[in-house]
Scaffold this motif. Sequence first.
Motif, PDB file in Angstrom:
ATOM      1  N   ILE A 162      65.175  77.745  94.627  1.00 41.71           N
ATOM      2  CA  ILE A 162      63.360  78.093  93.420  1.00 41.71           C
ATOM      3  C   ILE A 162      63.507  80.061  94.317  1.00 41.71           C
ATOM      4  CG2 ILE A 162      62.414  77.963  96.005  1.00 41.71           C
ATOM      5  CD1 ILE A 162      60.215  77.159  93.979  1.00 41.71           C
ATOM      6  N   ILE A 163      62.902  80.882  93.128  1.00 40.06           N
ATOM      7  CA  ILE A 163      62.843  81.712  93.017  1.00 40.06           C
ATOM      8  C   ILE A 163      61.321  82.335  92.779  1.00 40.06           C
ATOM      9  CG2 ILE A 163      63.430  82.472  90.767  1.00 40.06           C
ATOM     10  CD1 ILE A 163      65.029  84.558  93.137  1.00 40.06           C
ATOM     11  N   SER A 164      61.125  82.744  92.974  1.00 43.43           N
ATOM     12  CA  SER A 164      59.361  84.047  92.803  1.00 43.43           C
ATOM     13  C   SER A 164      59.697  85.119  92.655  1.00 43.43           C
ATOM     14  CB  SER A 164      58.266  83.280  94.434  1.00 43.43           C
ATOM     15  OG  SER A 164      59.083  83.830  95.522  1.00 43.43           O
ATOM     16  N   GLU A 165      58.214  85.759  92.762  1.00 49.62           N
ATOM     17  CA  GLU A 165      58.485  87.424  92.541  1.00 49.62           C
ATOM     18  C   GLU A 165      58.637  88.138  94.154  1.00 49.62           C
ATOM     19  OE1 GLU A 165      55.034  87.768  89.191  1.00 49.62           O
ATOM     20  OE2 GLU A 165      54.120  86.960  90.895  1.00 49.62           O
ATOM     21  N   ARG A 166      57.684  86.973  94.580  1.00 49.05           N
ATOM     22  CA  ARG A 166      57.685  87.572  96.413  1.00 49.05           C
ATOM     23  C   ARG A 166      59.239  87.748  96.594  1.00 49.05           C
ATOM     24  NH1 ARG A 166      55.147  83.924 101.322  1.00 49.05           N
ATOM     25  NH2 ARG A 166      53.552  85.009  99.727  1.00 49.05           N
ATOM     26  N   ASP A 167      60.495  86.467  95.940  1.00 45.04           N
ATOM     27  CA  ASP A 167      61.858  87.050  96.646  1.00 45.04           C
ATOM     28  C   ASP A 167      62.260  88.195  95.609  1.00 45.04           C
ATOM     29  OD1 ASP A 167      61.560  84.753  97.262  1.00 45.04           O
ATOM     30  OD2 ASP A 167      62.256  83.418  95.837  1.00 45.04           O
ATOM     31  N   TYR A 168      61.758  88.935  94.593  1.00 48.10           N
ATOM     32  CA  TYR A 168      62.864  90.234  93.971  1.00 48.10           C
ATOM     33  C   TYR A 168      62.033  90.894  94.478  1.00 48.10           C
ATOM     34  CZ  TYR A 168      62.682  93.585  90.171  1.00 48.10           C
ATOM     35  OH  TYR A 168      63.095  95.144  89.642  1.00 48.10           O
ATOM     36  N   ILE A 169      60.533  91.225  95.354  1.00 50.08           N
ATOM     37  CA  ILE A 169      60.416  92.425  95.829  1.00 50.08           C
ATOM     38  C   ILE A 169      61.084  92.658  97.119  1.00 50.08           C
ATOM     39  CG2 ILE A 169      58.170  93.595  97.301  1.00 50.08           C
ATOM     40  CD1 ILE A 169      56.594  91.621  94.547  1.00 50.08           C
ATOM     41  N   THR A 170      60.917  91.159  98.172  1.00 51.94           N
ATOM     42  CA  THR A 170      61.137  91.851  99.318  1.00 51.94           C
ATOM     43  C   THR A 170      62.902  91.480  99.285  1.00 51.94           C
ATOM     44  OG1 THR A 170      61.523  89.212 100.223  1.00 51.94           O
ATOM     45  CG2 THR A 170      59.504  90.951 100.112  1.00 51.94           C
ATOM     46  N   LYS A 171      63.450  90.962  98.532  1.00 48.96           N
ATOM     47  CA  LYS A 171      64.720  90.896  99.220  1.00 48.96           C
ATOM     48  C   LYS A 171      65.664  91.357  97.470  1.00 48.96           C
ATOM     49  CE  LYS A 171      64.973  85.795 100.326  1.00 48.96           C
ATOM     50  NZ  LYS A 171      65.350  84.594 100.011  1.00 48.96           N
ATOM     51  N   LEU A 172      65.272  92.582  96.702  1.00 48.30           N
ATOM     52  CA  LEU A 172      66.063  93.296  95.526  1.00 48.30           C
ATOM     53  C   LEU A 172      65.247  94.046  95.387  1.00 48.30           C
ATOM     54  CD1 LEU A 172      67.441  91.244  92.320  1.00 48.30           C
ATOM     55  CD2 LEU A 172      65.918  94.001  92.511  1.00 48.30           C
ATOM     56  N   ALA A 173      64.328  94.515  95.301  1.00 47.52           N
ATOM     57  CA  ALA A 173      62.987  96.101  95.282  1.00 47.52           C
ATOM     58  C   ALA A 173      63.438  96.950  96.341  1.00 47.52           C
ATOM     59  CB  ALA A 173      61.787  95.758  94.247  1.00 47.52           C
ATOM     60  N   LEU A 174      62.807  96.728  97.523  1.00 46.93           N
ATOM     61  CA  LEU A 174      63.152  97.422  98.506  1.00 46.93           C
ATOM     62  C   LEU A 174      64.478  97.501  99.572  1.00 46.93           C
ATOM     63  CD1 LEU A 174      60.134  95.267 100.636  1.00 46.93           C
ATOM     64  CD2 LEU A 174      60.122  97.646  99.415  1.00 46.93           C
ATOM     65  N   LEU A 175      64.934  97.344  98.835  1.00 47.22           N
ATOM     66  CA  LEU A 175      66.454  97.099  99.127  1.00 47.22           C
ATOM     67  C   LEU A 175      67.614  97.730  98.400  1.00 47.22           C
ATOM     68  CD1 LEU A 175      67.703  93.413 100.416  1.00 47.22           C
ATOM     69  CD2 LEU A 175      67.118  95.237 101.970  1.00 47.22           C
ATOM     70  N   GLY A 176      66.460  97.989  97.403  1.00 48.56           N
ATOM     71  CA  GLY A 176      67.352  99.295  95.710  1.00 48.56           C
ATOM     72  C   GLY A 176      68.542  98.735  95.336  1.00 48.56           C
ATOM     73  N   LYS A 177      68.678  97.350  94.878  1.00 48.71           N
ATOM     74  CA  LYS A 177      69.342  96.965  94.110  1.00 48.71           C
ATOM     75  C   LYS A 177      68.618  96.908  92.953  1.00 48.71           C
ATOM     76  CE  LYS A 177      71.575  93.562  97.901  1.00 48.71           C
ATOM     77  NZ  LYS A 177      71.699  92.232  97.972  1.00 48.71           N
ATOM     78  N   LYS A 178      69.975  96.564  92.202  1.00 53.50           N
ATOM     79  CA  LYS A 178      69.398  96.812  90.681  1.00 53.50           C
ATOM     80  C   LYS A 178      69.448  94.801  90.325  1.00 53.50           C
ATOM     81  CE  LYS A 178      71.429 101.276  89.179  1.00 53.50           C
ATOM     82  NZ  LYS A 178      72.393 101.808  88.949  1.00 53.50           N
ATOM     83  N   SER A 179      67.767  95.047  88.975  1.00 49.93           N
ATOM     84  CA  SER A 179      68.168  93.235  88.963  1.00 49.93           C
ATOM     85  C   SER A 179      68.569  93.400  87.680  1.00 49.93           C
ATOM     86  CB  SER A 179      66.405  93.686  88.186  1.00 49.93           C
ATOM     87  OG  SER A 179      66.859  94.441  87.517  1.00 49.93           O
ATOM     88  N   LYS A 180      69.787  93.720  87.227  1.00 47.67           N
ATOM     89  CA  LYS A 180      70.454  93.370  85.604  1.00 47.67           C
ATOM     90  C   LYS A 180      71.565  93.022  86.262  1.00 47.67           C
ATOM     91  CE  LYS A 180      68.601  96.319  82.210  1.00 47.67           C
ATOM     92  NZ  LYS A 180      68.320  96.669  81.540  1.00 47.67           N
ATOM     93  N   GLU A 181      72.389  93.523  88.023  1.00 51.03           N
ATOM     94  CA  GLU A 181      73.661  93.653  88.470  1.00 51.03           C
ATOM     95  C   GLU A 181      73.670  92.499  89.182  1.00 51.03           C
ATOM     96  OE1 GLU A 181      74.630  97.251  89.878  1.00 51.03           O
ATOM     97  OE2 GLU A 181      74.446  97.850  87.713  1.00 51.03           O
ATOM     98  N   THR A 182      71.948  91.616  89.433  1.00 51.39           N
ATOM     99  CA  THR A 182      71.860  91.279  91.414  1.00 51.39           C
ATOM    100  C   THR A 182      71.909  89.420  90.269  1.00 51.39           C
ATOM    101  OG1 THR A 182      70.682  92.605  92.053  1.00 51.39           O
ATOM    102  CG2 THR A 182      71.153  90.266  92.890  1.00 51.39           C
ATOM    103  N   SER A 183      72.366  88.469  90.710  1.00 52.93           N
ATOM    104  CA  SER A 183      72.581  87.115  90.595  1.00 52.93           C
ATOM    105  C   SER A 183      71.518  86.465  90.786  1.00 52.93           C
ATOM    106  CB  SER A 183      73.583  86.346  90.861  1.00 52.93           C
ATOM    107  OG  SER A 183      74.252  86.500  91.795  1.00 52.93           O
ATOM    108  N   ILE A 184      70.691  85.454  90.378  1.00 56.21           N
ATOM    109  CA  ILE A 184      69.608  84.990  91.505  1.00 56.21           C
ATOM    110  C   ILE A 184      69.982  84.072  92.769  1.00 56.21           C
ATOM    111  CG2 ILE A 184      67.715  82.759  90.778  1.00 56.21           C
ATOM    112  CD1 ILE A 184      67.896  83.293  87.944  1.00 56.21           C
ATOM    113  N   LYS A 185      71.645  83.141  92.365  1.00 49.64           N
ATOM    114  CA  LYS A 185      71.574  83.032  93.809  1.00 49.64           C
ATOM    115  C   LYS A 185      72.822  84.039  94.356  1.00 49.64           C
ATOM    116  CE  LYS A 185      76.514  82.785  92.183  1.00 49.64           C
ATOM    117  NZ  LYS A 185      77.441  81.797  91.897  1.00 49.64           N
ATOM    118  N   GLU A 186      71.959  85.128  94.792  1.00 51.82           N
ATOM    119  CA  GLU A 186      72.317  86.361  95.314  1.00 51.82           C
ATOM    120  C   GLU A 186      70.934  85.932  95.673  1.00 51.82           C
ATOM    121  OE1 GLU A 186      74.370  89.395  94.910  1.00 51.82           O
ATOM    122  OE2 GLU A 186      74.713  88.526  92.914  1.00 51.82           O
TER     123      GLU A 186
END
Length: 235
Positions: free
Chosen positions: A134-158
């Motif tokens: 399962i994926i949530s907005e919280r996952d996007y914030i804590t596991k991607l945005a705060l780490l400086g990753k790019k959403s277009k280059e990060t797969s959901i399973k990561e």
Amino acid sequence: PPGPAPRWFITNTKMLSRVASTAAKRAAPLAVRQTARSASAVALSGARVVPAAATIPAQQQLLNSAPTRRSLSAAAAEDTDHYLAAYAYEKSCYTDMDFTINEDDTMYNAVQKFSAFKVGSLVVVDGEGNLTGIISERDYITKLALLGKKSKETSIKEVMTTAANLVTGSPDDTVETCMDKMLSRSIRHLPLVDKASGKVVGLLSIKDIIKVLVEEKDAEIKQLSKIALGQDEVV
């Protein structure tokens, strides 16, 4: 002025009040709850979960291409005195959309879907439609945005919470059971999985649960009020 009431009078009054309250509670809820569309469903009408496309179109195209309302089959369990998860799902916004997304898709496409349908979570599936997380907005914030990753280059399973760590419910669960599961793990979304097939057949948010619980309590209060006013009989 008259003195205080004797102790025996106060004690008897409290006892009578408790007896009346107990009788009302036993008589009221069952008849009221049975009128609800409580359904111990075992599958979605349509039978399967369709994996999300590899590329998600623009938000408006997403909305225009949304599937027709999906509902859980309403069979059996008329003897229950509780609202079921299937009933809560019927009233959820997730019935009007495909709430799944493929695990190989990008987080950018997941965020597009969050925004287009105004939801906070999606069920992640593999190419065959099997639940993988399962994926949530919280996952996007804590596991991607705060780490400086790019959403277009990060797969959901990561980023997703994997199925091994996932809490799920069943369409046959009561809303109270679903609430307990969500509170015990501090989660806001609960996938519904069919016990027979193991397939995901629905998705509930904490808001869906609260709405149904309020509806249930309102029904009980109305029935108890009728009894108190002598408009209904205590059997």
